[in-house]
Design a protein around this motif. Structure first.
Motif, short mmCIF file in Angstrom:
data_model
loop_
_atom_site.label_atom_id
_atom_site.label_comp_id
_atom_site.label_asym_id
_atom_site.label_seq_id
_atom_site.Cartn_x
_atom_site.Cartn_y
_atom_site.Cartn_z
N GLU A 114 0.82 -1.21 0.00
CA GLU A 114 0.00 0.00 0.00
C GLU A 114 0.85 1.26 0.00
O GLU A 114 0.42 2.31 -0.47
CB GLU A 114 -0.91 0.02 1.22
CG GLU A 114 -2.07 -0.93 1.18
CD GLU A 114 -2.97 -0.75 2.40
OE1 GLU A 114 -4.03 -0.12 2.25
OE2 GLU A 114 -2.60 -1.22 3.49
N MET A 115 2.04 1.17 0.58
CA MET A 115 2.92 2.34 0.62
C MET A 115 4.33 1.91 0.23
O MET A 115 4.75 0.77 0.45
CB MET A 115 2.92 2.97 2.02
CG MET A 115 3.51 2.11 3.11
SD MET A 115 3.29 2.86 4.75
CE MET A 115 4.49 1.88 5.72
N SER A 116 5.04 2.87 -0.37
CA SER A 116 6.43 2.61 -0.78
C SER A 116 7.43 3.19 0.19
O SER A 116 8.61 2.84 0.17
CB SER A 116 6.68 3.20 -2.17
OG SER A 116 5.83 2.60 -3.13
N ALA A 117 6.95 4.14 1.04
CA ALA A 117 7.81 4.79 2.01
C ALA A 117 6.98 5.16 3.22
O ALA A 117 5.74 5.09 3.19
CB ALA A 117 8.46 6.04 1.41
N TYR A 118 7.66 5.56 4.27
CA TYR A 118 6.97 5.90 5.52
C TYR A 118 7.66 7.09 6.13
O TYR A 118 8.90 7.13 6.23
CB TYR A 118 7.05 4.69 6.46
CG TYR A 118 6.28 4.84 7.76
CD1 TYR A 118 4.91 5.03 7.78
CD2 TYR A 118 6.95 4.75 8.98
CE1 TYR A 118 4.21 5.15 8.97
CE2 TYR A 118 6.27 4.86 10.19
CZ TYR A 118 4.89 5.06 10.17
OH TYR A 118 4.21 5.17 11.36
N SER A 119 6.87 8.12 6.52
CA SER A 119 7.44 9.26 7.23
C SER A 119 7.52 8.88 8.69
O SER A 119 6.50 8.82 9.38
CB SER A 119 6.56 10.50 7.04
OG SER A 119 7.17 11.62 7.66
N SER A 120 8.72 8.64 9.15
CA SER A 120 8.93 7.95 10.42
C SER A 120 9.69 8.80 11.42
O SER A 120 10.62 9.52 11.06
CB SER A 120 9.72 6.66 10.14
OG SER A 120 10.10 6.01 11.31
N SER A 121 9.28 8.70 12.69
CA SER A 121 10.09 9.28 13.76
C SER A 121 11.24 8.34 14.06
O SER A 121 11.26 7.19 13.62
CB SER A 121 9.24 9.48 15.02
OG SER A 121 8.91 8.23 15.59
N THR A 122 12.20 8.83 14.81
CA THR A 122 13.32 7.97 15.23
C THR A 122 12.80 6.75 15.96
O THR A 122 13.28 5.63 15.74
CB THR A 122 14.26 8.77 16.16
OG1 THR A 122 14.75 9.91 15.46
CG2 THR A 122 15.43 7.92 16.63
#
Length: 341
Positions: free
Chosen positions: A184-192
């Motif tokens: 569903e997603m190719s990337a993720y905006s992630s916290s540390t």
């Protein structure tokens, strides 16, 4: 418009967090206040839990209750609705809220180094931001600090959400793993913290955020302008206790005590001491300023300007604020740093 009903609904849906107070002989004399954080992790707000456990808040006459709600937007709603006096949202959501007339003020830089990144699976063919053109970027919340950060990064690369890529709210931890596995997603905006959790659970990820975004500080302490103007002593007390907890935890000699306090704040995180320690190290590294000239908590003016420029370019702000400097203050920082010398 932010309403008490809106916040109550968000709070009922939020994950529970143990409410703690430091032991004291005169608990009935303490002023009880609420601190809201955008996730249930005690490690992400570690100075608060250390200050509770070490009794620093109690020494200031405060009993701090901690509530976890979903994202920076909800934190700002809580503050605006009077459901909490202090919170830990990100700078992007704060500036967006101020553009809507919310008088929230950033007064302590907790994550002084960028604590977000756009990550892809470690084995992904995507090597840079251009590889995300036409793709989907997952986020933990719909309006949290991670969304604003990703929008800014992609805008800098010449891409606009809804045209060149899409955002998809998938949630944190397990749901993010599902998002990757399902395609569903190719990337993720992630916290540390999110990245550490994904890696720990076997979903190995790789950060493709350009290095220049490391200067964009993350979440910090926020209160309403009325609180600073009309209850200044409370802000001074809260900040004094907080910076003592921050400094105590940065000292490796106190590590065992710190882990105990964090486990009391979130027992689930303490069930795996090895992971808890690794996550704490990752978070702690983001809360140590690159330049200690102005001490802990200092908010650099030039980075606030860069944050605003990025938000305008990314469409999260229609135009610059009339007075950007009213969104933050360093007026307490020097005095608080004297306490820990």
């Amino acid at each position: 418009m932010i309403t008490r009903r809106t916040f109550t609904a968000a709070l009922l849906a939020a994950l529970p967090l143990t409410l703690l107070s430091a032991p004291t002989l005169h608990a009935q004399d303490l002023r009880e206040i609420t601190f809201v954080q955008p996730s249930p992790s005690a490690i992400n707000s570690y100075p608060v839990f250390v200050a509770i456990g070490e009794g620093y808040f109690a020494e200031e006459g405060l009993k701090v209750n901690v509530e976890a709600i979903n994202g920076s937007g909800a934190v700002l709603q809580a503050l605006s609705a009077g459901q909490a006096l202090f919170g830990r949202p990100g700078p992007g959501p704060l500036l967006a809220a101020r553009s809507r007339g919310v008088d929230a003020v950033f007064f302590y830089n907790v994550a002084s180094r960028n604590n977000f990144g756009i990550v892809v699976r470690a084995d992904s063919d995507i090597q840079d931001l251009e590889g995300l053109r036409g793709k989907v970027i997952g986020t933990g919340t719909a309006d949290g600090a991670e969304v604003g950060f990703a929008r800014n990064v992609m805008s800098d690369a010449g891409m606009v959400a809804g045209e060149d890529f899409e955002f998809l709210t998938v949630g944190d931890g397990g749901p993010a793993t599902v998002g990757f596995n399902s395609g569903e997603m190719s990337a993720y905006s992630s916290s540390t913290a999110d990245s550490a959790v994904l890696n720990h659970r076997g979903m190995k990820v790789r950060d493709i955020t350009p290095p220049k975004f490391a200067r964009f500080f993350g979440n910090g302490l926020v209160t309403m302008g009325d609180t600073i103007r009309n209850d200044r002593e409370l802000v001074e007390k809260f900040g004094r206790a907080f910076i003592r907890g921050h400094a105590f935890a940065l000292d490796e000699a106190n590590r065992e005590k710190v882990m105990t306090h964090l486990t009391a704040g979130n027992r689930q995180e303490g069930e795996d001491p090895e992971f808890q320690g690794a996550l704490f190290d990752a978070i702690k590294s983001k809360t140590t300023p690159v330049d200690m000239t102005n001490g802990l908590g200092y908010l650099p003016e030039e980075v606030w300007e860069e944050w605003q420029e990025s938000l305008v370019a990314g469409g999260e702000l229609q135009s610059p604020l009339d007075d950007l400097t009213s969104a933050y203050t360093n007026e307490f920082i020097a005095d608080w740093n004297e306490v820990i010398k």
